[in-house]
Enzyme design. Sequence first.
Site, PDB file in Angstrom:
ATOM      1  CD  GLN A  27       2.423   3.434   9.739  1.00  0.00           C
ATOM      2  OE1 GLN A  27       1.594   3.075  10.414  1.00  0.00           O
ATOM      3  NE2 GLN A  27       3.111   4.435   9.872  1.00  0.00           N
ATOM      4  N   GLY A  28       2.030   2.147   4.718  1.00  0.00           N
ATOM      5  CA  GLY A  28       2.727   2.878   3.494  1.00  0.00           C
ATOM      6  C   GLY A  28       2.137   4.274   3.201  1.00  0.00           C
ATOM      7  CE1 TYR A  29       2.514   8.222   6.398  1.00  0.00           C
ATOM      8  CE2 TYR A  29       4.172   6.258   6.076  1.00  0.00           C
ATOM      9  CZ  TYR A  29       3.269   7.319   6.892  1.00  0.00           C
ATOM     10  OH  TYR A  29       3.412   7.137   8.399  1.00  0.00           O
ATOM     11  CB  ILE A  30      -0.834   7.294  -1.264  1.00  0.00           C
ATOM     12  CG1 ILE A  30      -1.570   5.822  -1.104  1.00  0.00           C
ATOM     13  CG2 ILE A  30      -1.251   7.766  -2.658  1.00  0.00           C
ATOM     14  CD1 ILE A  30      -3.098   5.775  -1.108  1.00  0.00           C
TER      15      ILE A  30
END
Length: 155
Positions: A27-30
């Site tokens: 998972q990654g965060y914009i």
Amino acid sequence: MGVEIERKFLVVNQDFKQQGQGTFLRQGYICSDPGRIVRVRIEAERAMLTIKGMSTGISCGEWEYPIPLADAQILLDTVCQQPLIEKTRYRIPLAGLVWEVDEFIGDNLGLIVAEVELESEQQQFDRPAWLGVEVSHDRRYANANLLKYPYKDWA
């Protein structure tokens, strides 16, 4: 509006692994600013875009939308803040609830956290034997915070 009511705990041993199979997540965060979190997650062959609002106690606004797997991969690789959060998630049904136990890798190796989503902030629940101290109000354990301040740097 969707609302997530969640309690979070540290995990004291590996006994939870006997109760469920793990699935790898990336998972990654914009955006990882408190109150305006925008997350992209791939779990197995499923991809989701999640938006989280400001937390009040153990509740926060949450909206989740499925997105194409290929789009999620591009977002993780080119748009999201790096490094990504990677972990194995175990889903463990217990007394009518589902516990999600996350065993982190990478910069957060060694951290194991269990979460349970509730219907209300006052809802009672059975505590599994592998559950440790509650960290619901400790923002260090929020995934978006682990991106900026990984577990490996805690001293």
